[in-house]
Motif scaffolding. Structure first.
Motif, short mmCIF file in Angstrom:
data_model
loop_
_atom_site.label_atom_id
_atom_site.label_comp_id
_atom_site.label_asym_id
_atom_site.label_seq_id
_atom_site.Cartn_x
_atom_site.Cartn_y
_atom_site.Cartn_z
N ILE A 5 -1.41 -2.19 -2.25
CA ILE A 5 -0.02 -2.52 -2.61
C ILE A 5 0.42 -1.54 -3.69
CG2 ILE A 5 1.56 -4.25 -3.55
CD1 ILE A 5 -0.32 -6.42 -2.59
N ILE A 6 1.55 -0.90 -3.49
CA ILE A 6 2.04 0.03 -4.51
C ILE A 6 3.26 -0.61 -5.18
CG2 ILE A 6 2.83 2.37 -5.00
CD1 ILE A 6 1.27 3.27 -2.54
N GLY A 7 3.17 -0.84 -6.48
CA GLY A 7 4.19 -1.58 -7.24
C GLY A 7 3.63 -2.95 -7.58
N SER A 8 3.93 -3.42 -8.81
CA SER A 8 3.39 -4.72 -9.21
C SER A 8 4.51 -5.58 -9.80
CB SER A 8 2.28 -4.52 -10.25
OG SER A 8 2.82 -3.82 -11.37
N GLY A 9 5.75 -5.33 -9.34
CA GLY A 9 6.91 -6.02 -9.92
C GLY A 9 7.19 -7.37 -9.30
N MET A 10 8.48 -7.76 -9.43
CA MET A 10 8.91 -9.10 -9.06
C MET A 10 8.54 -9.49 -7.62
SD MET A 10 12.75 -10.36 -9.41
CE MET A 10 13.66 -11.24 -8.18
N VAL A 36 -9.22 -10.73 4.94
CA VAL A 36 -8.67 -9.70 4.05
C VAL A 36 -9.72 -9.52 2.95
CG1 VAL A 36 -6.75 -9.03 2.54
CG2 VAL A 36 -6.30 -10.48 4.52
N GLU A 37 -10.53 -8.46 3.11
CA GLU A 37 -11.66 -8.29 2.18
C GLU A 37 -11.21 -7.93 0.77
OE1 GLU A 37 -13.15 -5.43 5.46
OE2 GLU A 37 -14.37 -5.15 3.64
N GLU A 38 -10.16 -7.12 0.72
CA GLU A 38 -9.83 -6.57 -0.59
C GLU A 38 -8.36 -6.16 -0.66
OE1 GLU A 38 -12.35 -3.28 -1.58
OE2 GLU A 38 -11.52 -3.14 -3.62
N VAL A 39 -7.73 -6.45 -1.81
CA VAL A 39 -6.37 -5.96 -2.05
C VAL A 39 -6.40 -5.17 -3.36
CG1 VAL A 39 -3.99 -6.64 -2.60
CG2 VAL A 39 -5.28 -7.92 -0.89
N VAL A 40 -5.91 -3.94 -3.33
CA VAL A 40 -5.81 -3.16 -4.58
C VAL A 40 -4.33 -2.94 -4.85
CG1 VAL A 40 -6.39 -1.02 -5.78
CG2 VAL A 40 -8.02 -2.00 -4.13
N VAL A 41 -3.89 -3.35 -6.05
CA VAL A 41 -2.51 -3.13 -6.47
C VAL A 41 -2.50 -1.93 -7.41
CG1 VAL A 41 -0.49 -4.13 -7.62
CG2 VAL A 41 -2.05 -5.62 -6.36
N VAL A 42 -1.59 -0.99 -7.16
CA VAL A 42 -1.45 0.13 -8.09
C VAL A 42 -0.01 0.20 -8.58
CG1 VAL A 42 -3.28 1.53 -7.03
CG2 VAL A 42 -0.94 1.85 -6.28
N SER A 66 -9.35 -17.28 -1.90
CA SER A 66 -10.16 -16.43 -2.78
C SER A 66 -9.85 -14.96 -2.52
CB SER A 66 -11.65 -16.73 -2.60
OG SER A 66 -11.94 -16.86 -1.23
N LEU A 67 -8.56 -14.65 -2.52
CA LEU A 67 -8.13 -13.26 -2.30
C LEU A 67 -8.69 -12.39 -3.43
CD1 LEU A 67 -6.26 -11.63 -0.33
CD2 LEU A 67 -4.50 -11.81 -2.09
N ASN A 68 -9.36 -11.31 -3.03
CA ASN A 68 -9.98 -10.40 -3.99
C ASN A 68 -8.97 -9.30 -4.36
OD1 ASN A 68 -11.52 -8.46 -5.27
ND2 ASN A 68 -12.81 -8.01 -3.49
N VAL A 69 -8.38 -9.45 -5.57
CA VAL A 69 -7.31 -8.53 -5.98
C VAL A 69 -7.75 -7.73 -7.20
CG1 VAL A 69 -4.89 -8.35 -6.71
CG2 VAL A 69 -5.58 -10.22 -5.22
N SER A 70 -7.63 -6.41 -7.14
CA SER A 70 -7.89 -5.60 -8.34
C SER A 70 -6.69 -4.71 -8.62
CB SER A 70 -9.15 -4.76 -8.16
OG SER A 70 -8.98 -3.90 -7.07
N PHE A 71 -6.69 -4.06 -9.77
CA PHE A 71 -5.55 -3.25 -10.19
C PHE A 71 -6.01 -1.87 -10.66
CE2 PHE A 71 -2.81 -1.49 -13.44
CZ PHE A 71 -1.58 -1.51 -12.80
N LYS A 72 -5.19 -0.88 -10.38
CA LYS A 72 -5.45 0.45 -10.93
C LYS A 72 -4.11 1.07 -11.33
CE LYS A 72 -8.26 4.51 -10.02
NZ LYS A 72 -8.86 4.50 -11.32
N SER A 73 -4.08 1.71 -12.50
CA SER A 73 -2.81 2.34 -12.87
C SER A 73 -2.76 3.77 -12.31
CB SER A 73 -2.61 2.32 -14.38
OG SER A 73 -3.17 3.45 -14.95
N LEU A 74 -1.55 4.20 -11.97
CA LEU A 74 -1.40 5.49 -11.31
C LEU A 74 -1.28 6.64 -12.30
CD1 LEU A 74 1.12 4.56 -8.50
CD2 LEU A 74 -1.25 5.25 -8.20
N GLY A 75 -0.88 6.33 -13.52
CA GLY A 75 -0.68 7.39 -14.50
C GLY A 75 0.36 8.38 -14.01
N VAL A 98 8.30 -0.42 -4.66
CA VAL A 98 8.72 0.28 -5.88
C VAL A 98 10.24 0.46 -5.81
CG1 VAL A 98 6.51 1.49 -6.15
CG2 VAL A 98 8.33 2.57 -4.83
N PRO A 99 10.89 0.83 -6.92
CA PRO A 99 12.35 1.00 -6.90
C PRO A 99 12.83 1.94 -5.78
CG PRO A 99 11.53 1.07 -9.14
CD PRO A 99 10.33 1.02 -8.27
N ASP A 100 14.04 1.67 -5.28
CA ASP A 100 14.63 2.37 -4.12
C ASP A 100 14.43 3.90 -4.14
OD1 ASP A 100 15.72 -0.16 -4.09
OD2 ASP A 100 17.80 0.52 -3.95
#
Ligand SMILES: NC(=O)c1ccc[n+]([C@@H]2O[C@H](COP(=O)([O-])OP(=O)(O)OC[C@H]3O[C@@H](n4cnc5c(N)ncnc54)[C@H](O)[C@@H]3O)[C@@H](O)[C@H]2O)c1
Length: 392
Positions: A5-10, A36-42, A66-75, A98-100
């Motif tokens: 998933i790209i974007g972590s907003g509303m 769904v083994e894994e979800v990564v939000v960036v 038990s959704l496995n969610v992790s996060f990584k910042s894109l910098g 992400v924004p339009d």
């Protein structure tokens, strides 16, 4: 199934760090039926890590999932981080929220890596960008679809069927009134509301819906923007946008109807719902009226004021065993994409078949063409503008 998933907003995690969000909730609900083994939000900032972890914990608690969610910042280098993540994880699907104005650059990264992609609306603000994404999806034979959830709302499906059954005769005109509380551009989307406008960000839903309901093509339009309220408070966008669009039957250019869309981003914050929305379809033999805000449930308390509730979009409701289940047409839209990706992977459906029936990037060129023409019209003193075709 692994999902990026790209974007972590509303739309992903919910409002103001206390909500649950449509995208993460949908994936947690889907994970109860599909592996769904894994979800990564960036997303951009590392500080979103806590927002994502808290939302995932709330959602798993509500759904007993038990959704496995992790996060990584894109910098600063999204391209490099996403490519490295893809090399390591081999995502089956990606959802971009992400924004339009960033849809194009982020979409290009994902399609360049051949990851099946679901993009929140609008596809992009311009046809040149949307065409490039369509070509990239074709070149890499990658499924790419826009999250136009109004196509899954039963009220809209009933109206589509009624138009097709000729219940109201030939189409004469369509009117749409769609607006949001002023807090949305001023606070919720303050970081990017000046980069968009209410027609591009929200009105586009009804542009796609009119196309979906009628099969007619937009031929030309004129758009007017009013401003002053938001600009005076430092948000450089229109207060309201009004578009008059002429639509043509693709099989008989003499058959036309007109739609008028009135959209605003300055509703009072005491408005009884975040979005106020209603539309009418007028034909030669009758009319259909649809209130998409007032679905018949009103909540009145001192704490909330008067609220009109739409439980049909995306909400947690008890299932037949009394456990909470996430559902609604917002959920259906995301679940359909995930199921499509699975069926494609298993060879149970072809890309050509999906592209025929889904709001694919190619199909969404129509709504992009209208958004671009409306922006062009407003820039040029509200001139009539021919709507581009998007396949040049
Ligand atoms: N909120 C809704 O109900 C809703 C519904 C449907 C579609 N959308 C669409 O979703 C999109 C985002 O909406 P939202 O409500 O999540 O907005 P938001 O402002 O709450 O969140 C935007 C997110 O994008 C991230 N971001 C910003 N720049 C980035 C970049 N360069 N790379 C990666 N991430 C970046 C931000 O960190 C943030 O997490 C918009 O296009 C909107 O039209 C929103």
């Amino acid at each position: 199934m692994k999902v990026l998933i790209i974007g972590s907003g509303m739309y992903v995690t919910g409002r103001e760090g206390t909500g649950t969000g449509t995208i993460l909730s949908s994936l947690a609900q889907i994970s109860k039926a599909v592996a769904v083994e894994e979800v990564v939000v960036v997303s951009k900032r590392i500080s979103s890590s806590k927002t994502v972890a808290d939302a995932a914990e709330r959602i798993n608690g509500l759904l007993k999932s038990s959704l496995n969610v992790s996060f990584k910042s894109l910098g600063e280098d999204s391209q490099q981080v996403i490519a490295a993540l893809q090399a390591e994880k081999k995502f089956d699907a990606c959802i971009i929220s992400v924004p339009d104005h960033l849809h194009f650059s982020v979409g290009k990264i994902c399609l360049g890596l051949s990851i099946p992609t679901l993009m929140v609306k609008p596809l992009t603000p311009t046809l040149a960008e949307a065409n490039e994404l369509v070509r990239l999806a074709e070149k890499n034979k990658t499924f790419a679809c826009v999250e136009f959830h109004k196509r899954y709302d039963e009220t809209n499906l009933w109206i589509k069927k009624s138009i097709e059954e000729n219940k109201i005769g030939k189409l004469n005109y369509v009117t749409v009134d769609y607006s949001q509380r002023i807090d949305i551009p001023m606070k919720t989307f303050k970081g990017w509301s000046s980069e968009s406008n209410i027609f591009q960000y929200l009105g586009v839903h009804y542009v796609d819906l009119i196309y979906f309901l009628t099969g007619f093509r937009p031929a030309r339009l004129v758009a007017y923007g009013t401003d002053g309220i938001l600009k005076n408070q430092g948000v450089d966008t229109y207060d309201s946008v009004h578009a008059l669009i002429e639509w043509q039957n693709p099989n008989d250019a003499s058959e036309k109807f007109i739609s008028s869309l009135n959209t605003n981003w300055i509703d009072p914050n005491c408005s009884s719902a975040l979005s106020d929305q209603k539309y009418k379809v007028i034909g030669t033999k009758g009319r259909i009226e649809c209130d998409q805000k007032n679905r018949g449930i009103e909540l009145v308390t001192d704490a909330t004021g008067i609220q009109q509730i739409n439980p049909y979009f995306s909400d947690y409701l008890p299932d037949e065993n009394g456990n909470l289940k996430f559902g609604g047409y917002g959920f259906t839209s995301i679940a359909t994409f995930i199921h499509d990706v699975m069926k494609l992977k298993q060879g149970k459906i072809s890309l050509a078949e999906l592209n025929k029936h889904r709001p694919s990037f190619m199909e969404s060129l129509t709504s992009v063409a209208v958004v671009e023409a409306a922006n062009e019209s407003m820039k040029n003193n509200s001139e009539w503008i021919e709507v581009g075709k998007g396949d040049d």
